[in-house]
Scaffold this active site. Sequence first.
Site, PDB file in Angstrom:
ATOM      1  N   CYS A 207       0.825  -1.310  -0.110  1.00 48.32           N
ATOM      2  CA  CYS A 207      -0.185   0.145  -0.032  1.00 48.32           C
ATOM      3  C   CYS A 207       0.931   1.207   0.108  1.00 48.32           C
ATOM      4  CB  CYS A 207      -0.915  -0.068   1.192  1.00 48.32           C
ATOM      5  SG  CYS A 207      -2.194  -1.610   1.292  1.00 48.32           S
TER       6      CYS A 207
ATOM      7  N   HIS B 248      -3.780   6.953   3.656  1.00 45.82           N
ATOM      8  CA  HIS B 248      -4.123   5.964   3.096  1.00 45.82           C
ATOM      9  C   HIS B 248      -5.412   5.193   3.635  1.00 45.82           C
ATOM     10  CE1 HIS B 248      -3.696   1.655   1.564  1.00 45.82           C
ATOM     11  NE2 HIS B 248      -3.431   1.049   2.607  1.00 45.82           N
TER      12      HIS B 248
ATOM     13  N   ASN C  59     -10.103  -0.406   0.439  1.00 49.66           N
ATOM     14  CA  ASN C  59      -8.735  -0.344   0.173  1.00 49.66           C
ATOM     15  C   ASN C  59      -8.086  -0.801  -1.217  1.00 49.66           C
ATOM     16  OD1 ASN C  59      -5.894  -0.614   0.592  1.00 49.66           O
ATOM     17  ND2 ASN C  59      -5.919  -1.714   2.299  1.00 49.66           N
TER      18      ASN C  59
HETATM   19  N1  ACO Z   1     -18.531  -9.575   8.798  1.00 51.16           N
HETATM   20  C1  ACO Z   1     -18.959 -10.010   9.985  1.00 51.16           C
HETATM   21  N2  ACO Z   1     -17.916 -10.475  11.029  1.00 51.16           N
HETATM   22  C2  ACO Z   1     -16.923 -10.429  10.821  1.00 51.16           C
HETATM   23  C3  ACO Z   1     -16.221 -10.048   9.523  1.00 51.16           C
HETATM   24  C4  ACO Z   1     -17.134  -9.795   8.454  1.00 51.16           C
HETATM   25  N3  ACO Z   1     -16.739  -9.349   7.268  1.00 51.16           N
HETATM   26  N4  ACO Z   1     -14.914 -10.053   9.565  1.00 51.16           N
HETATM   27  C5  ACO Z   1     -14.639 -10.390  10.774  1.00 51.16           C
HETATM   28  N5  ACO Z   1     -15.632 -10.540  11.622  1.00 51.16           N
HETATM   29  C6  ACO Z   1     -16.027 -10.900  13.106  1.00 51.16           C
HETATM   30  C7  ACO Z   1     -14.957 -11.877  13.400  1.00 51.16           C
HETATM   31  O1  ACO Z   1     -14.978 -13.223  13.103  1.00 51.16           O
HETATM   32  C8  ACO Z   1     -14.755 -11.478  14.944  1.00 51.16           C
HETATM   33  O2  ACO Z   1     -15.753 -12.433  15.563  1.00 51.16           O
HETATM   34  P1  ACO Z   1     -15.382 -13.166  17.007  1.00 51.16           P
HETATM   35  O3  ACO Z   1     -15.267 -12.028  17.952  1.00 51.16           O
HETATM   36  O4  ACO Z   1     -16.771 -13.724  17.059  1.00 51.16           O
HETATM   37  O5  ACO Z   1     -14.486 -13.887  16.798  1.00 51.16           O
HETATM   38  C9  ACO Z   1     -15.224 -10.061  15.046  1.00 51.16           C
HETATM   39  O6  ACO Z   1     -15.949  -9.954  13.846  1.00 51.16           O
HETATM   40  C10 ACO Z   1     -13.971  -9.244  15.324  1.00 51.16           C
HETATM   41  O7  ACO Z   1     -13.184  -9.506  14.255  1.00 51.16           O
HETATM   42  P2  ACO Z   1     -11.514  -8.798  14.300  1.00 51.16           P
HETATM   43  O8  ACO Z   1     -10.654  -9.444  13.140  1.00 51.16           O
HETATM   44  O9  ACO Z   1     -11.292  -8.350  15.640  1.00 51.16           O
HETATM   45  O10 ACO Z   1     -12.158  -7.414  13.581  1.00 51.16           O
HETATM   46  P3  ACO Z   1     -11.500  -5.943  13.769  1.00 51.16           P
HETATM   47  O11 ACO Z   1     -12.038  -5.030  14.521  1.00 51.16           O
HETATM   48  O12 ACO Z   1      -9.957  -6.102  14.105  1.00 51.16           O
HETATM   49  O13 ACO Z   1     -11.575  -5.511  12.273  1.00 51.16           O
HETATM   50  C11 ACO Z   1     -10.262  -5.609  10.360  1.00 51.16           C
HETATM   51  C12 ACO Z   1     -11.007  -6.550  11.305  1.00 51.16           C
HETATM   52  C13 ACO Z   1     -11.147  -4.493   9.650  1.00 51.16           C
HETATM   53  C14 ACO Z   1      -9.372  -6.349   9.313  1.00 51.16           C
HETATM   54  C15 ACO Z   1      -9.069  -4.614  11.134  1.00 51.16           C
HETATM   55  O14 ACO Z   1      -8.529  -5.417  12.171  1.00 51.16           O
HETATM   56  C16 ACO Z   1      -8.218  -3.688  10.189  1.00 51.16           C
HETATM   57  O15 ACO Z   1      -8.855  -2.765   9.642  1.00 51.16           O
HETATM   58  N6  ACO Z   1      -7.009  -3.927  10.373  1.00 51.16           N
HETATM   59  C17 ACO Z   1      -6.239  -3.193   9.418  1.00 51.16           C
HETATM   60  C18 ACO Z   1      -6.253  -3.292   8.307  1.00 51.16           C
HETATM   61  C19 ACO Z   1      -5.250  -2.586   7.273  1.00 51.16           C
HETATM   62  O16 ACO Z   1      -4.716  -1.046   7.642  1.00 51.16           O
HETATM   63  N7  ACO Z   1      -4.266  -3.053   6.553  1.00 51.16           N
HETATM   64  C20 ACO Z   1      -2.926  -2.374   5.948  1.00 51.16           C
HETATM   65  C21 ACO Z   1      -2.984  -2.338   4.547  1.00 51.16           C
HETATM   66  S1  ACO Z   1      -3.612  -3.897   3.783  1.00 51.16           S
HETATM   67  C22 ACO Z   1      -2.557  -3.915   2.266  1.00 51.16           C
HETATM   68  O17 ACO Z   1      -1.405  -3.702   2.498  1.00 51.16           O
HETATM   69  C23 ACO Z   1      -3.297  -4.595   0.873  1.00 51.16           C
END
Ligand code: ACO
Length: 338
Positions: A124, A264, A294
């Site tokens: 990214c 970003h 993204n």
């Molecule tokens: N729909 C419904 N529920 C979901 C989904 C979905 N799409 N995805 C995850 N969940 C659930 C999980 O199973 C979990 O359930 P549980 O508590 O029963 O186990 C719950 O939601 C929480 O999951 P987390 O993974 O803890 O969710 P989080 O709030 O951390 O969000 C996310 C996940 C959106 C990926 C976040 O962590 C994030 O944005 N991280 C950073 C991403 C980023 O900045 N990437 C950098 C660049 S990527 C690149 O380089 C291409």
Amino acid sequence: MGGDPVEVSSPAGGVGILGLGAVLPEHAVSHDELAQRLDTSDEWIRTRTGIAERRYAAAEVATSDLAVAAARAALADAGLTAGQLDWVICATTSPDNPFPATASRVQAALGARHAAAFDLMACCSGWLHGVALLQGLIRAGSCHHGLIVGAEVLSRIINWQDRSTAVLVGDGAGAAVLGPVAEGAGILSVLAGSDGDGYEHIIMPAGGSRMPATAETAQAGLNAFHMNGRDVFKWAVRQVPEAAERALELAGLRVGDIDLFVPHQANLRIIDAAVERLGIPAGRTWVNIQRYGNISAACIPVGLCEARAEGRLKAGDRLLTVAFGGGLTWAAAVMHWI
Ligand code: ACO
């Protein structure tokens, strides 16, 4: 066959963006459409990420197709021809092929016969890494005009077995032509960094020399995008403000001097946390994650292009931009927009 090698004499003055272009596929993919393949919901995606929809390229469209369209628009915007380019750099996480470089295809399609071409892999942050490189090349006299395009068709590398990453990404491309500008205009500071200890956090596990792609890796979803979202989130919330503050310091500016912040677009909660920690005044942050999700290396140039089209980025404005992603990598820049 073959173009002439790059030979340029050193310019005086600054380096800046002379032209911008962006292209997004037409097909907008809704949460309802994703929910037909995944156990997810509109409510979860909106509240956890800020994304409302994303664009997927048509089956016959590859990364270079989007890159070429964005590059042509950037060249037209700069009032330059492809023959005036010395370097063609393509920042991408989703190249047409593992090799050769997608940039070579872009170079050929543009007819940039005098340009050297290569791909830049910094996920990214790749587009801003390219800006940093081109600034150095132009200052060193190895480039007069250079193209940096961030282009992605991430919809081809989605891991449909993982709902937490599958909903995040989309396709698109943004390009900029860089060249000499007046002293004190254009790029005021640019920095790029890496923390390879986080290598495994954002990764396509198979398809390289460590784990060649096989029918088994495909079946297990390993030829696709994997991310340790929670750790990346925690790191980004800290890293984005740190990189922004350093870029401002290098430029000799303060947060209050900035007219537009283009971060970003990975997660609206990360953007909000950075804005709060930096103390960026309301109404000065560009957000388009709701429309595209993204789009990795394309995020920043697409954002700049749209912000300018909407009158949010004007000549004389001071711009702050920060990217982060796989590697782990990050980059930031401050520009005096021309
Ligand atoms: N729909 C419904 N529920 C979901 C989904 C979905 N799409 N995805 C995850 N969940 C659930 C999980 O199973 C979990 O359930 P549980 O508590 O029963 O186990 C719950 O939601 C929480 O999951 P987390 O993974 O803890 O969710 P989080 O709030 O951390 O969000 C996310 C996940 C959106 C990926 C976040 O962590 C994030 O944005 N991280 C950073 C991403 C980023 O900045 N990437 C950098 C660049 S990527 C690149 O380089 C291409």
